[in-house]
Design an enzyme around this catalytic site. Structure first.
Site: not given
Length: 141
Positions: A87, A101-103
């Site tokens: 997100g 985007m953070h993974c």
């Protein structure tokens, strides 16, 4: 800021030594301050500001970022939806003004970091699936 000339002080626009994936359009790298067992960021090489600036035409870019994020986490042993989270922080809660985007490969470290990346979304965090639905015109909280 969409697709504009990169600003002088955008830390994501410069080459990084934490890169785990790169192609002509995207880079994925380890977050400098990880909040989970694995915490990577996927960014477009072209400078975009935040999710507020995205339009439906940007949907293929976000989908590609999501695919890359899933791939780099899977390569690190995180493949189940229960052990991953993807997100974007919503403005003004993003710390860097370059779309990223953070993974996250769970669990969170420290546990309190889960509040920063809630799976159901929040006023400060939008899961990638929610962003894609919003880009399709669906109503998302």
């Amino acid at each position: 800021m969409r697709g504009q000339k990169k600003p002088k002080h955008c830390v994501f626009c410069n080459p990084l030594d934490r890169i785990v994936y790169e192609d002509d359009e995207f880079i994925a790298f380890h977050d400098i301050r990880p909040d989970a067992t694995a915490h990577l960021l996927v960014i477009p090489r072209q400078h975009y500001g935040t999710i507020k600036e995205l339009t439906p035409e940007d949907m293929p870019m976000v989908e590609r970022m999501y695919t890359i994020g899933q791939r780099v986490l899977e390569e690190r042993g995180f493949s189940s939806p229960n052990e991953t989270r993807f997100g974007f922080h919503r403005p003004p809660f993003n710390s860097v003004h370059h779309l990223h985007m953070h993974c996250l490969g769970l669990p969170f470290k420290p546990k309190r970091a889960e509040m920063m990346f809630p799976g159901a979304g929040s006023p400060w965090f939008m899961p990638t699936e929610h962003l894609l639905r919003k880009m399709l015109g669906e109503s998302i909280p």
